[in-house]
Design a protein around this motif. Structure first.
Motif, mmCIF file in Angstrom:
data_model
loop_
_atom_site.group_PDB
_atom_site.id
_atom_site.type_symbol
_atom_site.label_atom_id
_atom_site.label_comp_id
_atom_site.label_asym_id
_atom_site.label_seq_id
_atom_site.Cartn_x
_atom_site.Cartn_y
_atom_site.Cartn_z
ATOM 1 N N VAL A 479 0.863 -1.183 0.000
ATOM 2 C CA VAL A 479 0.000 0.000 0.000
ATOM 3 C C VAL A 479 0.898 1.231 0.000
ATOM 4 C CG1 VAL A 479 -1.777 1.312 1.227
ATOM 5 C CG2 VAL A 479 -1.832 -1.189 1.269
ATOM 6 N N VAL A 480 0.583 2.199 -0.852
ATOM 7 C CA VAL A 480 1.321 3.461 -0.915
ATOM 8 C C VAL A 480 0.341 4.597 -0.625
ATOM 9 C CG1 VAL A 480 2.757 4.990 -2.308
ATOM 10 C CG2 VAL A 480 2.903 2.505 -2.621
ATOM 11 N N LEU A 481 0.673 5.432 0.366
ATOM 12 C CA LEU A 481 -0.183 6.538 0.771
ATOM 13 C C LEU A 481 0.455 7.855 0.345
ATOM 14 C CD1 LEU A 481 -0.999 5.310 4.394
ATOM 15 C CD2 LEU A 481 -2.301 4.900 2.289
ATOM 16 N N PRO A 482 -0.258 8.708 -0.404
ATOM 17 C CA PRO A 482 0.322 9.972 -0.871
ATOM 18 C C PRO A 482 0.336 11.020 0.237
ATOM 19 C CG PRO A 482 -1.953 9.799 -1.624
ATOM 20 C CD PRO A 482 -1.640 8.508 -0.895
ATOM 21 N N GLY A 483 1.516 11.511 0.565
ATOM 22 C CA GLY A 483 1.659 12.475 1.651
ATOM 23 C C GLY A 483 1.743 13.908 1.155
ATOM 24 N N ALA A 484 1.363 14.817 2.039
ATOM 25 C CA ALA A 484 1.628 16.241 1.825
ATOM 26 C C ALA A 484 3.017 16.543 2.363
ATOM 27 C CB ALA A 484 0.587 17.092 2.533
ATOM 28 N N THR A 485 3.618 17.600 1.862
ATOM 29 C CA THR A 485 4.977 17.935 2.286
ATOM 30 C C THR A 485 5.030 19.362 2.809
ATOM 31 O OG1 THR A 485 7.291 17.927 1.585
ATOM 32 C CG2 THR A 485 5.700 18.716 -0.023
ATOM 33 N N TRP A 486 6.231 19.775 3.147
ATOM 34 C CA TRP A 486 6.529 21.136 3.591
ATOM 35 C C TRP A 486 5.810 22.146 2.693
ATOM 36 C CZ3 TRP A 486 8.787 24.663 0.378
ATOM 37 C CH2 TRP A 486 9.387 25.804 0.936
ATOM 38 N N GLY A 487 5.201 23.168 3.289
ATOM 39 C CA GLY A 487 4.447 24.170 2.548
ATOM 40 C C GLY A 487 3.008 23.788 2.310
ATOM 41 N N GLU A 488 2.678 22.500 2.526
ATOM 42 C CA GLU A 488 1.319 21.997 2.308
ATOM 43 C C GLU A 488 0.653 21.564 3.605
ATOM 44 O OE1 GLU A 488 2.716 20.183 -2.039
ATOM 45 O OE2 GLU A 488 2.114 18.824 -0.417
ATOM 46 N N LYS A 489 1.324 21.802 4.739
ATOM 47 C CA LYS A 489 0.790 21.417 6.049
ATOM 48 C C LYS A 489 1.454 22.293 7.104
ATOM 49 C CE LYS A 489 4.238 17.704 6.494
ATOM 50 N NZ LYS A 489 4.451 16.259 6.755
ATOM 51 N N THR A 490 0.924 22.242 8.320
ATOM 52 C CA THR A 490 1.409 23.075 9.427
ATOM 53 C C THR A 490 2.022 22.207 10.515
ATOM 54 O OG1 THR A 490 -0.181 24.851 9.031
ATOM 55 C CG2 THR A 490 0.663 24.659 11.267
ATOM 56 N N GLY A 491 3.096 22.695 11.109
ATOM 57 C CA GLY A 491 3.710 22.001 12.239
ATOM 58 C C GLY A 491 4.983 22.694 12.661
ATOM 59 N N THR A 492 5.621 22.154 13.681
ATOM 60 C CA THR A 492 6.862 22.721 14.201
ATOM 61 C C THR A 492 7.993 21.737 14.020
ATOM 62 O OG1 THR A 492 6.345 21.892 16.414
ATOM 63 C CG2 THR A 492 5.708 24.161 15.924
ATOM 64 N N PHE A 493 9.233 22.270 13.986
ATOM 65 C CA PHE A 493 10.400 21.396 14.036
ATOM 66 C C PHE A 493 11.573 22.116 14.669
ATOM 67 C CE2 PHE A 493 9.548 22.776 9.683
ATOM 68 C CZ PHE A 493 10.730 23.317 9.205
ATOM 69 N N THR A 494 12.487 21.321 15.176
ATOM 70 C CA THR A 494 13.547 21.794 16.056
ATOM 71 C C THR A 494 14.904 21.465 15.448
ATOM 72 O OG1 THR A 494 12.100 21.333 17.924
ATOM 73 C CG2 THR A 494 14.427 21.707 18.425
ATOM 74 N N ASN A 495 15.805 22.441 15.440
ATOM 75 C CA ASN A 495 17.099 22.237 14.787
ATOM 76 C C ASN A 495 18.159 21.793 15.786
ATOM 77 O OD1 ASN A 495 17.811 24.552 16.196
ATOM 78 N ND2 ASN A 495 18.866 25.477 14.460
ATOM 79 N N VAL A 496 19.398 21.836 15.354
ATOM 80 C CA VAL A 496 20.502 21.292 16.143
ATOM 81 C C VAL A 496 20.718 22.052 17.449
ATOM 82 C CG1 VAL A 496 23.006 20.927 16.148
ATOM 83 C CG2 VAL A 496 21.671 20.350 14.129
ATOM 84 N N ASP A 497 20.621 23.377 17.425
ATOM 85 C CA ASP A 497 20.886 24.112 18.668
ATOM 86 C C ASP A 497 19.600 24.390 19.447
ATOM 87 O OD1 ASP A 497 19.798 26.389 17.411
ATOM 88 O OD2 ASP A 497 21.388 27.719 18.142
ATOM 89 N N ARG A 498 18.617 23.456 19.262
ATOM 90 C CA ARG A 498 17.372 23.451 20.039
ATOM 91 C C ARG A 498 16.424 24.592 19.673
ATOM 92 N NH1 ARG A 498 18.875 25.169 24.427
ATOM 93 N NH2 ARG A 498 21.097 25.380 24.033
ATOM 94 N N THR A 499 16.587 25.205 18.502
ATOM 95 C CA THR A 499 15.690 26.277 18.077
ATOM 96 C C THR A 499 14.442 25.687 17.425
ATOM 97 O OG1 THR A 499 17.539 27.787 17.725
ATOM 98 C CG2 THR A 499 15.465 28.342 16.650
ATOM 99 N N VAL A 500 13.278 26.068 17.962
ATOM 100 C CA VAL A 500 11.992 25.574 17.475
ATOM 101 C C VAL A 500 11.420 26.592 16.486
ATOM 102 C CG1 VAL A 500 9.696 24.766 18.131
ATOM 103 C CG2 VAL A 500 11.627 24.480 19.714
#
Length: 812
Positions: A479-500
């Motif tokens: 089964v293959v599910l088509p995903g949305a990507t960056w720019g097409e959804k909302t959320g947070t992410f955290t980088n190497v020096d802990r910046t959200v």
């Protein structure tokens, strides 16, 4: 703007120690558009590397038309990596998946969401009702989803199904960073800040080609180096990278000998008295044992093991020992090599014995390779427990059970979490019967690819793939599910020096593609996961609600997010965790007071033997009485598990190019990036090439005991006896009828670090032979080091992917 393909780092903006990094805003728009033509700018951050560069997405007529760096952000001050500058164009690629696919009669065919999810749920319920239950599920995810999606997946796996078989491809790039931080300091989380570049007087780059992997971080380093009172620079890398060429001292050590080098450098620093005796006594454990171990590594012995001049070992120790504000950064040259965790811990040791931690300019970056790798570790989607909790601590399990309102016995904590390589081994053995792969491409990125393809092709294994395109892995799915990507959804992410950072939805995904959060929530609803009161296990329905749920999970833990909110993250700079109501602006540096989260009630791990990986018990850990002190780990050097021999006389190392990311799922579909690096190549030392009769541009076969590939030769300043292949190149843009092997991981070994379980991509033994000249004219079929004949770059005894893409792939 300068040509960012020809010059990936752009113009310099020099600055001096203690000054603020000047702003430089990078912008790229569709041809003919000006900024004034843009309908709106939508806040986001980078998704094609781990630096965390803040940027805005340009939208016109409901379509993404470009990006612009965010000048106010603490991480990049307006600059954008070339991959992000151009990579957004992949969102518009005509081969995006827009409807679910299911396998019928050996072929993947389009279907609706109810049918696709119905098959997944039916198989899931069948497995849960049968013997073994939770043990039949495996989840293999990515380093590119959002925090909210990881946390939801973590709750599904740990409290809904109750399986420990969950990991991410972050195991391939960042697992050692987490392991080294936990082993030394008691918990994950980078001690330093990117602003340490602004204050340091020396930089040491340990196996980190930052110029190509985190280009904006490299811009910051270059700008300090071009300003007044520039910091000194040490580079450790077998290749003559841009970093190595910039450095004041380059140690081109032999692959797999990092541990011997670090032991030798620590010996010189201790013997010369270049350490902080008071700090060591007050804030560390294990100094005497460290001294005894490293004393066996004088410069002459290090020179013999590492194959570098003893004088350069002494010069490196002087550079490190003479600095007052040392910044270190570590990546795959250590993480994917022999004794990965042990060697990375020696970098931590260096900073601890010099007292260079927790103050401006004295920082450590145990780097990540992916944009949201930090979130997999924080939320439990990589096998760790959410909130950087300890799977062996009963109170930590009880905390999660209360939070999720489930029985503690539901949460897997009876053994270490299952790492990625073991998940695939269980699938190979048949105990894992459903493998859900989200936003990653193990058919190109894992070692020993012939074996991985055979596992994914097993008729007994039900494979779910959730992605943007029909990748090499998706071709093998049920089964293959088509995903949305960056720019097409909302959320947070955290980088190497802990910046959200917050990334907002800018446009709708194509067709019926869905955000990964929506897919996981749909699965949880259809599976009807319940808490012990009979209420839905997962009660959130939006990204912001998921973020609020995560905040409660993080409360009081080292990665405390409770002072953050979507509203607070909108409009300005990213903010570092820990961020609480008491510290609403975040925390720039950890351990400023020299107190570490090593207390047995707080720590994320009770530790492991760094040579064997054996787990220490809670009683053994408590007996050490850490009392908030950091651990200095001492380990002897051991040779790599695979070294050159008569049949395979050269060492292979793999890595990245600045123009591509991972398996090129996105960057290979961006015209500028694809044109800059469209195909694989092999890097050879000029003397080795001359001995083998190879010239620049010749077609070359590279063979290991596991398989072979072919690539064009590039002659470079790489150390003699070593060859380099970028690992990005799979099959997606090849003719299906002529899929000549070109993935570097056809060659790499199934072996991993005993602590971090990170695969060893840097130490395979290979043979190399010329196949044709620079025009592609074939040579007579050669033999490579006495092995089987090389045909089209593959030993005659080894089948390539073209021969294997049969029943499961349906010839697609």
């Amino acid at each position: 703007m300068v040509d960012r393909i020809a010059d990936p780092w752009g113009d310099r903006t020099p600055y001096g120690p203690g000054q603020e990094w000047p702003v430089r805003v990078d912008t790229f728009l569709d041809a003919g558009l000006r900024e004034s033509d843009v309908d709106r700018w939508v806040q986001s951050a980078s998704i094609l590397h781990s630096n965390g560069d803040a940027l805005d997405i340009a939208v016109k007529d409901g379509r993404i038309v470009g990006v612009r760096g965010r000048a106010v952000d603490r991480v990049n001050r307006g600059r954008v990596d070339p991959k992000d500058l151009y990579g957004w164009q992949a969102n518009h690629s005509p081969d995006r998946l827009t409807r679910p696919l299911v396998r019928e009669g050996g072929r993947l065919v389009e279907t609706d969401w109810d049918t696709a999810m119905g098959r997944i749920v039916a198989r899931s319920q069948e497995l849960l009702k049968g013997p073994g239950g939770w043990g039949h599920f495996g989840f293999y995810t990515t380093g590119q989803l959002f925090l909210e999606e990881y946390y939801t997946l973590g709750v599904i796996g740990k409290a809904g199904i109750g399986t420990p078989h969950m990991d991410g491809n972050t195991r391939l790039c960042t697992a050692t960073a987490a392991a080294a931080l936990k082993a030394t300091f008691g918990a994950d989380g980078q001690p330093g800040s990117y602003t340490d570049i602004d204050h340091c007087d020396a930089m040491a780059l340990w196996g980190h080609n930052v110029a190509e992997t985190q280009t904006v971080l490299w811009m910051r380093m270059l700008d300090r180096r071009r300003g007044p009172n520039p910091p000194a620079m040490l580079a450790v890398d077998p290749r003559a990278t841009a970093v190595a060429r910039e450095a004041d001292l380059h140690l081109a050590i032999r692959n797999g000998t990092n541990m011997a080098l670090m032991n030798g450098l620590l010996r010189e620093i201790i013997r010369n008295g270049w350490y902080d005796e008071q700090y060591v006594a007050a804030h560390t454990l294990g100094f005497d044992e460290l001294c005894r171990t490293v004393d066996a590594y004088p410069p002459e012995r290090v020179a013999e093991i590492c194959d570098v001049p003893a004088a350069d070992v002494r010069r490196a120790a002087e550079l490190l020992g003479g600095s007052q504000r040392l910044l270190s950064t570590v990546l795959q040259g250590f993480y994917q090599s022999n004794q990965a965790t042990a060697a990375s811990c020696q970098v931590n040791n260096l900073h601890l014995i010099r007292g260079m931690i927790g103050r401006p300019g004295a920082g450590i970056y145990q780097m990540n390779g992916q944009p949201t790798a930090q979130n997999t570790r924080e939320t439990g989607a990589d096998g760790d427990l959410p909130g950087l909790r300890n799977w062996e601590n009963p109170e930590h399990i009880a905390e999660l059970a209360r939070l999720w309102n489930v029985e503690p016995e539901t949460i897997p904590h009876w053994a270490p979490p299952t790492h990625a390589m073991q998940i695939f081994r269980y699938a190979e053995q048949g105990s894992i019967k459903l493998l859900w792969i989200s936003a990653t491409n193990p058919a190109v990125s894992l070692p020993d690819l012939s074996r991985i393809r055979n596992i994914l092709r097993r008729p007994e294994l039900f494979v779910v793939v959730q992605d943007l395109f029909l990748t090499e892995t998706a071709e093998l799915a049920d089964v293959v599910l088509p995903g949305a990507t960056w720019g097409e959804k909302t959320g947070t992410f955290t980088n190497v020096d802990r910046t959200v950072h917050l990334s907002e939805k800018a446009v709708d995904p194509p067709g019926e593609a869905r955000a990964d959060l929506d897919i996981f929530l749909d699965y949880a609803r259809r599976m009807d996961f319940r808490d012990r009161d009979g209420q839905p296990l997962i009660r959130w329905t939006t990204p912001e609600e998921a973020f609020e749920a995560w905040k409660e999970c993080s409360r009081g833990r080292p990665c405390d997010y409770t002072g953050l909110s979507y509203e607070k993250l909108r409009g300005g700079s990213g903010i570092q965790w820990p961020c609480t109501e008491e510290r609403p602006d975040g925390t720039e540096r950890l351990y400023t007071d020299g107190v570490f989260p090593t207390d047995p009630e707080v720590c994320e791990t009770y530790g492991q033997d760094l040579a064997t990986g054996a787990e220490f018990t809670a009683a053994e850990y408590r007996a050490k009485q850490p009392g908030g002190r950091a651990f200095l780990h001492a380990v002897d050097y051991q040779p790599s598990p695979e070294v050159p021999d008569a049949e395979h006389p050269l060492l292979l190392t793999t890595g990245r190019t600045v123009y591509q990311f991972h398996t090129r799922t996105k960057t290979g579909r961006a015209p500028q990036l694809d044109a800059a690096a469209p195909d694989v190549w092999v890097e050879l030392n000029a003397a080795d090439a001359d001995r083998l009769g190879i010239a620049e541009g010749d077609l070359v076969g590279i063979a290991s005991a596991r398989g072979g590939v072919q690539a064009r030769a590039r002659l470079s300043g790489i150390r003699p006896g070593v060859v380099f292949l970028p690992f990005h190149y799979g099959w997606f843009d090849q003719d299906p009828a002529d899929r000549t092997p070109r993935a570097a991981n056809e060659l790499t070994i199934t072996a991993w670090d005993p602590v971090s379980k990170q695969p060893l991509f840097k130490v395979a033994a290979v043979a190399v032979a010329r196949l044709g000249d620079g025009r592609g004219v074939p040579s007579p079929a050669p033999t490579v080091g006495g092995s089987a004949p090389v045909v089209a770059g593959v030993p005659a005894t080894v089948g390539g992917p073209a021969a294997e893409a049969t029943s499961r792939a349906g010839g697609e």
